[in-house]
Design a protein around this motif. Structure first.
Motif, PDB file in Angstrom:
ATOM      1  N   ILE A 141       6.227  44.272  12.503  1.00  0.00           N
ATOM      2  CA  ILE A 141       4.748  44.798  12.022  1.00  0.00           C
ATOM      3  C   ILE A 141       4.637  45.922  12.856  1.00  0.00           C
ATOM      4  O   ILE A 141       4.775  46.472  13.969  1.00  0.00           O
ATOM      5  CB  ILE A 141       3.622  43.882  12.720  1.00  0.00           C
ATOM      6  CG1 ILE A 141       3.563  42.455  12.106  1.00  0.00           C
ATOM      7  CG2 ILE A 141       2.368  44.480  12.514  1.00  0.00           C
ATOM      8  CD1 ILE A 141       3.044  42.505  10.640  1.00  0.00           C
ATOM      9  N   TYR A 142       4.353  47.188  11.868  1.00  0.00           N
ATOM     10  CA  TYR A 142       4.120  48.467  12.367  1.00  0.00           C
ATOM     11  C   TYR A 142       2.722  48.976  11.865  1.00  0.00           C
ATOM     12  O   TYR A 142       2.225  48.613  10.805  1.00  0.00           O
ATOM     13  CB  TYR A 142       5.045  49.484  11.839  1.00  0.00           C
ATOM     14  CG  TYR A 142       6.507  49.012  12.440  1.00  0.00           C
ATOM     15  CD1 TYR A 142       6.970  49.911  13.482  1.00  0.00           C
ATOM     16  CD2 TYR A 142       7.505  48.253  11.863  1.00  0.00           C
ATOM     17  CE1 TYR A 142       8.032  49.565  13.922  1.00  0.00           C
ATOM     18  CE2 TYR A 142       8.685  47.887  12.338  1.00  0.00           C
ATOM     19  CZ  TYR A 142       9.017  48.634  13.350  1.00  0.00           C
ATOM     20  OH  TYR A 142      10.243  48.324  14.137  1.00  0.00           O
ATOM     21  N   ASP A 143       2.116  49.960  12.662  1.00  0.00           N
ATOM     22  CA  ASP A 143       0.966  50.537  12.447  1.00  0.00           C
ATOM     23  C   ASP A 143       1.398  51.566  11.004  1.00  0.00           C
ATOM     24  O   ASP A 143       2.275  52.341  11.087  1.00  0.00           O
ATOM     25  CB  ASP A 143       0.502  51.355  13.483  1.00  0.00           C
ATOM     26  CG  ASP A 143      -0.707  52.186  12.965  1.00  0.00           C
ATOM     27  OD1 ASP A 143      -1.857  51.784  12.948  1.00  0.00           O
ATOM     28  OD2 ASP A 143      -0.754  53.461  12.471  1.00  0.00           O
ATOM     29  N   ALA A 144       0.626  51.459  10.002  1.00  0.00           N
ATOM     30  CA  ALA A 144       0.961  52.008   8.551  1.00  0.00           C
ATOM     31  C   ALA A 144       0.141  53.456   8.302  1.00  0.00           C
ATOM     32  O   ALA A 144       0.030  53.934   7.100  1.00  0.00           O
ATOM     33  CB  ALA A 144       0.931  51.202   7.554  1.00  0.00           C
ATOM     34  N   HIS A 192      -5.123  61.159   4.494  1.00  0.00           N
ATOM     35  CA  HIS A 192      -5.023  60.484   5.672  1.00  0.00           C
ATOM     36  C   HIS A 192      -5.525  59.014   5.727  1.00  0.00           C
ATOM     37  O   HIS A 192      -6.595  59.071   5.659  1.00  0.00           O
ATOM     38  CB  HIS A 192      -5.224  61.268   7.009  1.00  0.00           C
ATOM     39  CG  HIS A 192      -5.240  60.925   8.354  1.00  0.00           C
ATOM     40  ND1 HIS A 192      -6.114  61.014   9.402  1.00  0.00           N
ATOM     41  CD2 HIS A 192      -4.147  60.164   8.856  1.00  0.00           C
ATOM     42  CE1 HIS A 192      -5.531  60.246  10.213  1.00  0.00           C
ATOM     43  NE2 HIS A 192      -4.446  59.807  10.248  1.00  0.00           N
ATOM     44  N   VAL A 193      -4.544  58.391   5.865  1.00  0.00           N
ATOM     45  CA  VAL A 193      -4.960  56.818   6.047  1.00  0.00           C
ATOM     46  C   VAL A 193      -4.666  56.546   7.464  1.00  0.00           C
ATOM     47  O   VAL A 193      -3.510  56.458   7.650  1.00  0.00           O
ATOM     48  CB  VAL A 193      -3.905  55.827   5.174  1.00  0.00           C
ATOM     49  CG1 VAL A 193      -4.450  54.245   5.188  1.00  0.00           C
ATOM     50  CG2 VAL A 193      -4.142  56.338   3.695  1.00  0.00           C
ATOM     51  N   SER A 194      -5.728  56.034   8.168  1.00  0.00           N
ATOM     52  CA  SER A 194      -5.716  55.811   9.532  1.00  0.00           C
ATOM     53  C   SER A 194      -5.820  54.365   9.727  1.00  0.00           C
ATOM     54  O   SER A 194      -6.909  53.502   9.409  1.00  0.00           O
ATOM     55  CB  SER A 194      -6.732  56.403  10.216  1.00  0.00           C
ATOM     56  OG  SER A 194      -6.661  56.014  11.767  1.00  0.00           O
ATOM     57  N   GLY A 195      -4.632  53.673  10.478  1.00  0.00           N
ATOM     58  CA  GLY A 195      -4.642  52.256  10.742  1.00  0.00           C
ATOM     59  C   GLY A 195      -4.130  51.404   9.707  1.00  0.00           C
ATOM     60  O   GLY A 195      -3.571  51.975   8.475  1.00  0.00           O
ATOM     61  N   GLY A 196      -4.228  50.058   9.774  1.00  0.00           N
ATOM     62  CA  GLY A 196      -3.687  49.329   8.890  1.00  0.00           C
ATOM     63  C   GLY A 196      -1.986  48.950   8.936  1.00  0.00           C
ATOM     64  O   GLY A 196      -1.401  49.744   9.333  1.00  0.00           O
TER      65      GLY A 196
END
Length: 496
Positions: free
Chosen positions: A410-413, A347-351
């Protein structure tokens, strides 16, 4: 063309040739020393130091010394009975601290201007037999003042095992400082060059690393049922604290790229954004589309101010931050008899990510939920009155999302990913008695089998795991790149 001797793939073996060859060399001389001390199996100390001399920096800057020191203390070994049978179920404890440093050096020839030579231009295999030789000055400006970068870090933490070694935990906190980080700096073409190498003053950051493992089931029998779960968690933040410049765009493009800006995280995304009024409202033009701005003005404290303010400096607007809030992995290993099942979730949160893929899918009307729906863009007109102009779906997505301010792409990845799934079978020992094998196992595995970038449009099926601007230190960009591959594999492992 016209190979002379079969299967000799060298330039000299062709009647018509247009050689393309490049090489660079750098000599590194290093001196390293290490001292380690141990006392009674519970107290440890290590000292080390290294000095490097590099040939491609000038003599005043080509040497860098970087020392390190670390110490650890194991109280469960120092105090009798502390690690067995206590009320906490503690079986092992290690306290550790360290102070380390490392250096980074540039490649190529950054301190001198170089000349490139091209042979058989407009001749040879391309344009005939009358090629000429040309020499051209490199478009990279030499920087004789370039210095090595130095990374220093201190870290404290502990490792522990509890509950008869069925639970283990490792925790670390670190503080990292990078001085004179080497980055590529673009230059206006009017200077006669396109870029140079330079040093960023200082980047300071902190972070946490946690690793937790637990044996949910632990059989006393070798072939019994076992289930081990591990969770690791990392988070870090790197802030530019000294720069010597208002802004350095070191990756991507000058009007859309990763930047170093004092007071901000290293690598924030800069580009065009929607114009705001004094109250922070979006500004809509007379055509009903958002008005774009490509520069903002900041004061000495980094706050946005109006143009013309005393001491104000212009920079490209910050439209995103590609650095994730945290990364967490869940790793499971389940075994029974001769079978082992493993799977890993991430789980990668944010960026943030700039996605031309999503912008194009929306702008071309391929994934829009209802292409007949009209829009009134939230915002105000230049006179401050609310915007009441209605746009059709095509105009909104095509002229704003696809070709409007970069901020709208731009989107939250954030993404959840099944990184790996595997199933192994180990041959029973009795089957191998009359063979040369000590152990023999076969494993079927799949990688990157599923993902969900849950803060991007569902129908885009977008995978943020892309490197849109190639190999390097740029991140957070997608220029219609393909998604990462899904892979399957079968392996056999044997010992003799």
């Amino acid at each position: 063309t016209s190979q002379i001797v079969y299967n000799v793939q060298r330039h000299f073996n062709y009647e018509n040739q247009l050689p393309i060859q490049f090489s660079s060399e750098r000599n590194t001389l290093g001196l390293f020393g290490d001292l380690s001390f141990e006392y009674d199996n519970y107290l440890y100390l290590s000292l080390s130091g290294r000095n490097d001399w590099i040939s491609n920096l000038i003599s005043e800057n080509n040497s860098q010394f970087y020392p390190s020191v670390s110490a650890s203390f194991i109280p469960t070994s120092a105090f009798e009975g502390f690690g067995s049978g206590n009320s906490l179920g503690l079986n092992y404890l290690k306290l550790r601290a360290g102070l380390g440093s490392s250096a980074g050096f540039p490649g190529g020839y950054p301190t001198v201007n170089t000349i490139g030579q091209s042979t058989q231009v407009s001749g040879g295999a391309v344009g005939g037999a009358n090629g000429i030789v040309t020499n051209s000055v490199s478009d990279g400006l030499a920087n004789p003042n370039l210095r090595p970068e130095l990374i220093s870090e201190w870290e404290v933490g502990f490792d522990a095992r509890l509950l008869k070694n069925r639970l283990d935990v490792s925790l670390s906190y670190y503080d990292r400082t990078t001085t004179d980080q080497i980055v590529g700096i673009p230059l206006p073409t009017s200077s006669g060059y396109t870029g140079t190498n330079g040093n960023i003053g200082k980047v300071e950051g902190t972070g946490w690393e946690v690793d937790l493992g637990v044996d949910i089931f632990k059989s006393s029998e070798p072939a019994g049922f076992n289930w081990n779960t591990r969770v690791n968690f990392t988070t870090n933040e790197q802030i530019v604290t000294e720069l010597g410049s208002d802004q350095i765009v070191y990756a991507g493009f000058s009007n859309l790229g990763n930047a170093a800006i004092q007071g901000e995280q290293l690598g924030v995304i800069v580009g065009s954004r929607i114009l705001r009024d004094d109250n922070g409202n979006y500004v809509v033009g007379n055509d009903g589309f958002y008005v774009s701005e490509t520069e903002v003005y900041i004061d000495a404290a980094g706050n946005e101010v109006e143009a013309g303010t005393d001491g104000a400096r212009s920079i490209a607007p910050i439209i995103g931050n590609p650095n994730p809030d945290y990364v967490m992995n869940l790793i499971n290993t389940i075994s029974y008899q001769n079978f082992t099942l493993g799977f890993q979730l991430s789980h990668v949160s944010g960026g943030d990510i700039y996605s031309q893929t999503i912008g194009t899918l929306l702008g071309r009307g391929l994934i829009n939920p209802d292409r007949r729906e009209p829009f009134i863009l939230p915002g105000v007109l230049a006179d401050g009155s609310p915007n009441r102009q209605q746009l059709d779906n095509s105009s909104f997505y095509f002229d704003n999302v696809l070709f409007g301010p970069s901020e709208l792409r731009i989107y939250d990845a954030s993404v959840i990913r099944l990184k790996e799934l595997s199933l192994s079978y180990s041959m029973p020992k009795k089957w191998l008695d009359k063979t040369p094998f000590g152990n023999l196992s076969i494993t079927a595995a799949g990688y990157n089998l599923w993902y969900d970038a849950y803060n991007t449009p569902d129908r885009a099926n977008f995978d943020p795991n892309v490197a849109g601007i190639g190999v390097g230190n740029g991140r957070g960009f997608d220029y219609l790149n393909g998604p990462s591959s899904r892979r399957y594999g079968l392996s056999v492992k044997a010992t003799f």
